[in-house]
Design a protein around this motif. Structure first.
Motif, PDB file in Angstrom:
ATOM      1  N   LEU A  59      77.904  77.997  40.320  1.00 56.68           N
ATOM      2  CA  LEU A  59      78.174  78.309  41.726  1.00 56.68           C
ATOM      3  C   LEU A  59      78.881  77.132  42.396  1.00 56.68           C
ATOM      4  N   PRO A  60      80.141  76.914  42.064  1.00 53.77           N
ATOM      5  CA  PRO A  60      80.854  75.767  42.651  1.00 53.77           C
ATOM      6  C   PRO A  60      81.021  75.892  44.162  1.00 53.77           C
ATOM      7  N   GLU A  61      80.883  77.112  44.699  1.00 58.80           N
ATOM      8  CA  GLU A  61      81.030  77.309  46.144  1.00 58.80           C
ATOM      9  C   GLU A  61      79.777  76.911  46.916  1.00 58.80           C
ATOM     10  N   ALA A  62      78.709  76.534  46.205  1.00 58.26           N
ATOM     11  CA  ALA A  62      77.441  76.204  46.852  1.00 58.26           C
ATOM     12  C   ALA A  62      77.055  74.747  46.599  1.00 58.26           C
ATOM     13  N   ASP A  63      76.230  74.226  47.481  1.00 57.18           N
ATOM     14  CA  ASP A  63      75.648  72.890  47.336  1.00 57.18           C
ATOM     15  C   ASP A  63      74.229  73.090  46.810  1.00 57.18           C
ATOM     16  N   VAL A  64      74.052  72.976  45.488  1.00 57.93           N
ATOM     17  CA  VAL A  64      72.767  73.255  44.845  1.00 57.93           C
ATOM     18  C   VAL A  64      71.922  71.986  44.814  1.00 57.93           C
ATOM     19  N   ARG A  65      70.672  72.111  45.248  1.00 58.77           N
ATOM     20  CA  ARG A  65      69.777  70.951  45.311  1.00 58.77           C
ATOM     21  C   ARG A  65      68.452  71.289  44.635  1.00 58.77           C
ATOM     22  N   ASP A  66      67.972  70.377  43.824  1.00 62.35           N
ATOM     23  CA  ASP A  66      66.660  70.522  43.187  1.00 62.35           C
ATOM     24  C   ASP A  66      65.634  69.927  44.141  1.00 62.35           C
ATOM     25  N   SER A  67      64.844  70.793  44.772  1.00 64.34           N
ATOM     26  CA  SER A  67      63.884  70.335  45.767  1.00 64.34           C
ATOM     27  C   SER A  67      62.723  69.589  45.108  1.00 64.34           C
ATOM     28  N   ALA A  68      62.020  68.798  45.895  1.00 63.64           N
ATOM     29  CA  ALA A  68      60.786  68.177  45.409  1.00 63.64           C
ATOM     30  C   ALA A  68      59.771  69.275  45.085  1.00 63.64           C
ATOM     31  N   ALA A  69      58.880  68.999  44.148  1.00 64.87           N
ATOM     32  CA  ALA A  69      57.896  69.987  43.726  1.00 64.87           C
ATOM     33  C   ALA A  69      56.905  70.280  44.846  1.00 64.87           C
ATOM     34  N   ILE A  70      56.423  71.516  44.865  1.00 69.26           N
ATOM     35  CA  ILE A  70      55.352  71.867  45.792  1.00 69.26           C
ATOM     36  C   ILE A  70      53.999  71.688  45.101  1.00 69.26           C
ATOM     37  N   ASP A  71      52.964  71.684  45.896  1.00 66.05           N
ATOM     38  CA  ASP A  71      51.577  71.617  45.399  1.00 66.05           C
ATOM     39  C   ASP A  71      51.322  70.362  44.583  1.00 66.05           C
ATOM     40  N   VAL A  72      51.862  69.245  45.064  1.00 63.02           N
ATOM     41  CA  VAL A  72      51.618  67.954  44.414  1.00 63.02           C
ATOM     42  C   VAL A  72      50.469  67.266  45.139  1.00 63.02           C
ATOM     43  N   PRO A  73      49.390  66.912  44.459  1.00 63.07           N
ATOM     44  CA  PRO A  73      48.248  66.272  45.121  1.00 63.07           C
ATOM     45  C   PRO A  73      48.667  65.033  45.914  1.00 63.07           C
ATOM     46  N   GLY A  74      48.230  64.972  47.158  1.00 63.03           N
ATOM     47  CA  GLY A  74      48.510  63.823  47.995  1.00 63.03           C
ATOM     48  C   GLY A  74      49.878  63.799  48.633  1.00 63.03           C
ATOM     49  N   ALA A  75      50.704  64.817  48.373  1.00 62.12           N
ATOM     50  CA  ALA A  75      52.056  64.865  48.946  1.00 62.12           C
ATOM     51  C   ALA A  75      52.243  66.155  49.726  1.00 62.12           C
ATOM     52  N   ALA A  76      52.997  66.041  50.811  1.00 61.89           N
ATOM     53  CA  ALA A  76      53.296  67.235  51.607  1.00 61.89           C
ATOM     54  C   ALA A  76      54.319  68.092  50.879  1.00 61.89           C
ATOM     55  N   ASP A  77      54.196  69.394  51.011  1.00 64.73           N
ATOM     56  CA  ASP A  77      55.190  70.282  50.420  1.00 64.73           C
ATOM     57  C   ASP A  77      56.525  70.099  51.122  1.00 64.73           C
ATOM     58  N   PRO A  78      57.641  70.222  50.392  1.00 62.27           N
ATOM     59  CA  PRO A  78      58.963  70.055  51.023  1.00 62.27           C
ATOM     60  C   PRO A  78      59.233  71.164  52.032  1.00 62.27           C
ATOM     61  N   ASP A  79      60.026  70.835  53.029  1.00 59.84           N
ATOM     62  CA  ASP A  79      60.464  71.812  54.022  1.00 59.84           C
ATOM     63  C   ASP A  79      61.682  72.543  53.453  1.00 59.84           C
ATOM     64  N   LEU A  80      61.510  73.789  53.079  1.00 56.81           N
ATOM     65  CA  LEU A  80      62.576  74.543  52.427  1.00 56.81           C
ATOM     66  C   LEU A  80      63.420  75.245  53.484  1.00 56.81           C
ATOM     67  N   CYS A  81      64.523  74.600  53.845  1.00 54.87           N
ATOM     68  CA  CYS A  81      65.339  75.109  54.949  1.00 54.87           C
ATOM     69  C   CYS A  81      66.782  75.372  54.533  1.00 54.87           C
ATOM     70  N   GLY A  82      67.043  75.501  53.234  1.00 57.32           N
ATOM     71  CA  GLY A  82      68.392  75.785  52.779  1.00 57.32           C
ATOM     72  C   GLY A  82      68.853  77.173  53.178  1.00 57.32           C
ATOM     73  N   ASP A  83      70.148  77.405  53.039  1.00 54.74           N
ATOM     74  CA  ASP A  83      70.662  78.747  53.305  1.00 54.74           C
ATOM     75  C   ASP A  83      70.053  79.759  52.348  1.00 54.74           C
ATOM     76  N   VAL A  84      69.825  79.326  51.104  1.00 57.75           N
ATOM     77  CA  VAL A  84      69.205  80.157  50.071  1.00 57.75           C
ATOM     78  C   VAL A  84      68.131  79.321  49.391  1.00 57.75           C
ATOM     79  N   VAL A  85      66.973  79.930  49.152  1.00 55.48           N
ATOM     80  CA  VAL A  85      65.913  79.267  48.389  1.00 55.48           C
ATOM     81  C   VAL A  85      65.700  80.056  47.098  1.00 55.48           C
ATOM     82  N   VAL A  86      65.904  79.385  45.969  1.00 53.13           N
ATOM     83  CA  VAL A  86      65.623  79.972  44.659  1.00 53.13           C
ATOM     84  C   VAL A  86      64.267  79.429  44.235  1.00 53.13           C
ATOM     85  N   TYR A  87      63.265  80.297  44.263  1.00 56.57           N
ATOM     86  CA  TYR A  87      61.898  79.846  43.975  1.00 56.57           C
ATOM     87  C   TYR A  87      61.574  80.146  42.519  1.00 56.57           C
TER      88      TYR A  87
END
Length: 272
Positions: A59-87
């Motif tokens: 997908l060269p037309e998109a800015d693809v980002r590997d988000s931080a992991a969710i459900d990590v002990p002691g860390a807040a879950d990332p704020d998923l605010c992209g145009d598209v979220v691939v879960y």
């Protein structure tokens, strides 16, 4: 023939009257034209990195980002605010996945069951993905991490669904662009008539229609090539729409089809 720049003549005309308004319009167009941000999210170890690498390559037309992991002990879950979220999930959908999926906008989310080759069978993996997607009203697909060609591995299906989501996200930005032009027009008496001309013209109508198609992507597209037939089809859905959002989108689609159909005074087709 090169495509005319969005708001090109309106920005030039506004710049002669209100430089600040023209700068604001240019910024709005830049945001409208920016690549869609695709965030690949999920728990640690589910295969996010592999999915992100696949989408980044395809997908060269998109800015693809590997988000931080969710459900990590002691860390807040990332704020998923992209145009598209691939879960991404693997094996089964766990409580942390469900909590996150419940918070996401279904219109901008895609579920991928990675590592499908570790399931008992491809059928089991596909069933798990489909069931989870149906529960949250989002498209879903399964894919293997290694081997097989793109179709057999499910990778082609994941890329196709992601590309569809990106296209819808980019089209949906039209609503924000039109709203921003309306806001700038309201605040700039000097440029207001220029911007109101643009808002009443075909360019704004086509942008609004593209956003509307993204909004009502759950409805079948009219099959006729005739604009009047298409207007009638959209009107049929509008009269039965379940939400105010859908009704507004369908109103925009009816309006643009009638604009396309409307003959010019000399009997020809109106220039658009």
């Amino acid at each position: 023939m090169a495509e005319a720049p969005v708001l090109g003549w309106a920005i030039a005309a506004a710049g002669e009257r209100d430089g600040a308004a023209a700068s604001q319009l240019s910024a709005a167009v830049a945001a409208f034209r920016a690549p869609a941000v695709v965030e690949v999210a999920g728990r640690a170890g589910v295969g996010r990195t592999g999915v992100a690498a696949l989408l980044d390559a395809r997908l060269p037309e998109a800015d693809v980002r590997d988000s931080a992991a969710i459900d990590v002990p002691g860390a807040a879950d990332p704020d998923l605010c992209g145009d598209v979220v691939v879960y991404v999930v693997a094996g089964s959908v766990r409580r942390a996945d469900r909590d996150t999926l419940a918070r996401l906008d279904p219109a901008r989310t895609l579920l991928v069951l990675a590592k499908a080759d570790l399931a008992a069978s491809w059928y089991d993996a596909a069933q798990t993905a489909d069931a989870a997607g149906a529960e949250y009203g989002i498209p879903a697909a399964a894919m293997t991490t290694i081997g097989a060609d793109d179709t057999a591995s499910g990778r082609a299906g994941v890329v196709a669904l992601a590309r569809q989501r990106v296209e819808f996200a980019l089209a949906a930005r039209g609503d924000a662009l039109v709203a921003r032009v309306e806001e700038i027009a309201a605040r700039s008496p000097a440029a207001r008539d220029v911007l109101e001309d643009w808002l009443l013209g075909d360019d704004a109508a086509e942008i609004a229609a593209a956003a509307a198609v993204a909004t009502v992507a759950h409805l079948p597209l009219p099959q006729s090539a005739d604009p009047l037939d298409r207007a009638r089809a959209w009107a049929w859905h509008r009269d039965r729409a379940a939400t105010a959002r859908d009704r507004r989108a369908l109103d925009a689609l009816v309006a643009v089809e009638l604009r396309r159909w409307d003959p010019a005074p000399d009997g020809g087709v109106r220039d658009r």
